[in-house]
Design an enzyme around this catalytic site. Structure first.
Site, PDB file in Angstrom:
ATOM      1  NE  ARG A  35      -9.429   0.757   8.265  1.00 24.27           N
ATOM      2  CZ  ARG A  35      -8.215   0.959   7.764  1.00 24.27           C
ATOM      3  NH1 ARG A  35      -8.003   1.947   6.949  1.00 24.27           N
ATOM      4  NH2 ARG A  35      -7.224   0.171   8.110  1.00 24.27           N
ATOM      5  CE  LYS A 196      12.440  -5.624   4.815  1.00 25.02           C
ATOM      6  NZ  LYS A 196      12.710  -4.187   4.837  1.00 25.02           N
ATOM      7  N   GLY A 347      -3.227  -6.112   8.030  1.00 25.18           N
ATOM      8  CA  GLY A 347      -3.992  -5.994   6.791  1.00 25.18           C
ATOM      9  C   GLY A 347      -4.049  -7.262   5.962  1.00 25.18           C
ATOM     10  N   GLY A 370      -0.617  -2.372  12.804  1.00 26.84           N
ATOM     11  CA  GLY A 370       0.503  -1.865  13.609  1.00 26.84           C
ATOM     12  C   GLY A 370       0.089  -1.671  15.054  1.00 26.84           C
TER      13      GLY A 370
HETATM   14  P1  AMP Z   1       4.248  -7.855   6.312  1.00 29.18           P
HETATM   15  O1  AMP Z   1       3.772  -6.515   5.858  1.00 29.18           O
HETATM   16  O2  AMP Z   1       5.560  -7.849   7.008  1.00 29.18           O
HETATM   17  O3  AMP Z   1       3.190  -8.627   7.064  1.00 29.18           O
HETATM   18  O4  AMP Z   1       4.544  -8.670   4.971  1.00 29.18           O
HETATM   19  C1  AMP Z   1       3.579  -8.965   4.038  1.00 29.18           C
HETATM   20  C2  AMP Z   1       4.233  -9.227   2.722  1.00 29.18           C
HETATM   21  O5  AMP Z   1       5.146 -10.296   2.826  1.00 29.18           O
HETATM   22  C3  AMP Z   1       3.243  -9.629   1.650  1.00 29.18           C
HETATM   23  O6  AMP Z   1       3.196  -8.625   0.682  1.00 29.18           O
HETATM   24  C4  AMP Z   1       3.792 -10.924   1.089  1.00 29.18           C
HETATM   25  O7  AMP Z   1       3.752 -10.985  -0.318  1.00 29.18           O
HETATM   26  C5  AMP Z   1       5.234 -10.895   1.561  1.00 29.18           C
HETATM   27  N1  AMP Z   1       5.787 -12.257   1.650  1.00 29.18           N
HETATM   28  C6  AMP Z   1       5.260 -13.292   2.317  1.00 29.18           C
HETATM   29  N2  AMP Z   1       6.000 -14.391   2.125  1.00 29.18           N
HETATM   30  C7  AMP Z   1       7.018 -14.057   1.299  1.00 29.18           C
HETATM   31  C8  AMP Z   1       8.104 -14.760   0.731  1.00 29.18           C
HETATM   32  N3  AMP Z   1       8.287 -16.059   0.986  1.00 29.18           N
HETATM   33  N4  AMP Z   1       8.962 -14.074  -0.058  1.00 29.18           N
HETATM   34  C9  AMP Z   1       8.772 -12.775  -0.319  1.00 29.18           C
HETATM   35  N5  AMP Z   1       7.755 -12.045   0.199  1.00 29.18           N
HETATM   36  C10 AMP Z   1       6.874 -12.673   1.007  1.00 29.18           C
END
Ligand code: AMP
Length: 390
Positions: A35, A196, A347, A370
């Site tokens: 950064r 999610k 990230g 974000g």
């Molecule tokens: P996000 O911050 O929503 O982009 O989510 C990222 C996180 O999702 C990472 O820490 C991953 O370890 C988690 N993740 C990705 N795939 C899976 C999965 N199949 N089951 C549980 N966690 C997951």
């Protein structure tokens, strides 16, 4: 398009640059300077124009209190050692800043202490804004990662100061994301992954209006698969989002957007336990999906190779664990060699392209996870829009 720093006369002016120096610091040592390096173009330009350069940033979450664990002093030292002399000021408002600014010559650079030592920063408190603006003649925002927040240093100051513009980093982010949402070369493929569905509904709905193909990975894929009637075992599923997924499929059908889902997986009986291949879309009872399988990765890569624009946000699996990282790294490597314009945000995806060693061949790596999602969802960001208002 917001005004750029190049459009302003900076000579002899007190130029307040909101940068993003929210870097990892351990025992007083900067651990990753990405950064800082990214902000240098704007800082050097302002310095070269003969500005009195006042840098300000947040670091971590000191929750509105002065806390030496979150001091920006190591960043000032790092810049001084590596790039140019920077004077550190032990506050971001008040007499210490006024005194330091009064002593500055044209071309000098100072770095103020952590903006989040004051509650007024995140609250966009008018008194705090006034105190910050008291030492600034020109306002430059070069902290894209915080442009979606209406904070004192990202919004309030721009409301108050007439001469304002985007720095080079923010300008580049605006260029890439504007192109993506206004006039993407087609086909446009968007890869969305991560934990999610609920976190990314807004951006998925916007992508249904913009993209030709949406590739779903990560845990969110299991809510989609469950909706389609596949068995998902103990995979992470958001049952309260099944109606949202139904709506997503309905819009996709109407807009003729293809939604691609995993056709095989890497699974385990427990979270990050012994990995096992699952050769079809259905996950057996008692197992959870933790990464997309090799057939899915190949299929996604094959389809992505047709795309002239590719956007990636979110990992394909629990990539922090090497046993579940293949899907994410296969996609990262493929994007490194893709011919279309590739934009990566968020990230985890940024970390994946860096770790895969392909960041140099990616067209644009966004500095704001974000912020980039909100830019796609809303078409701009508060911290950018305000730069155009007088
Ligand atoms: P996000 O911050 O929503 O982009 O989510 C990222 C996180 O999702 C990472 O820490 C991953 O370890 C988690 N993740 C990705 N795939 C899976 C999965 N199949 N089951 C549980 N966690 C997951």
């Amino acid at each position: 398009m917001a005004k750029c720093i190049k459009d302003l006369n900076l000579k002899g002016k007190r130029v307040f640059i909101r940068v993003d120096f929210n870097v990892p610091v351990k025992s007083g040592v900067v651990k990753d300077d990405t950064r800082i390096v990214e902000a240098m173009k704007t800082i050097r330009y302002a310095q070269g124009q003969g500005a009195k350069v006042i840098l300000a940033s947040h670091l971590g979450r000191p929750k509105g209190e002065k806390n030496p664990d979150y001091t920006l002093a190591p960043v000032a030292k790092y810049i001084t050692d590596k790039f140019m002399p920077v004077t550190f000021v032990e506050d971001c408002i008040g007499a210490p800043v006024a005194d330091a600014v009064a002593k500055m010559n044209d071309g000098d650079v100072i770095l103020l202490e952590n903006l989040r030592y004051y509650k007024g920063e995140e609250k966009n408190d008018p008194e705090f804004v006034k105190a910050l603006a008291a030492n600034a003649g020109v306002y430059i925002n070069d902290a894209f990662g915080t442009c979606h927040r209406k904070h004192a240093s990202t919004y309030g100051m721009a409301e108050l100061i007439h001469d304002k513009a985007a720095g080079f980093l923010v300008e580049k982010e605006i260029q890439y994301f504007s192109q993506l949402i206004k006039n993407p070369a087609r086909p446009f493929g968007a890869i969305v992954g991560g934990a999610k569905v609920s976190d990314k509904i807004g951006v998925i709905k916007s992508l249904l209006e913009l993209a030709d193909d949406i590739f779903v990975g990560g845990a969110m894929a299991y809510t989609f698969l469950k909706y389609q009637g596949h068995t998902v075992g103990t995979s992470m599923v958001e049952d309260d989002q099944l109606n949202v997924v139904e709506e997503i499929f309905a819009i996709a059908k109407k807009k003729q957007v293809k939604i691609m889902l995993p056709m095989d997986h890497v699974i385990s009986k427990e979270f990050c336990g012994e990995p096992c291949a699952c050769d079809c879309a259905d996950i057996p009872d008692g197992c959870m999906g933790l990464d997309i399988g090799p057939k899915t990765a190949d299929m996604y890569i094959h389809e992505l190779n047709r795309c002239k624009t590719i956007l990636w946000n979110g990992p394909m699996g629990v990539f922090e664990n090497p046993q579940y990282a293949n899907g994410t790294f296969s996609i990262a490597r493929a994007l490194g060699g893709a011919e279309g314009t590739v934009v990566v945000g968020g990230g985890d995806s940024v970390a994946a392209v860096n770790l895969a060693g392909v960041s140099d061949t990616i067209d644009h790596i966004s500095t704001g996870g974000g912020a980039s999602l909100e830019f796609i969802e809303f078409g701009s960001l508060p911290g950018i829009d305000i730069l155009d208002r007088n």
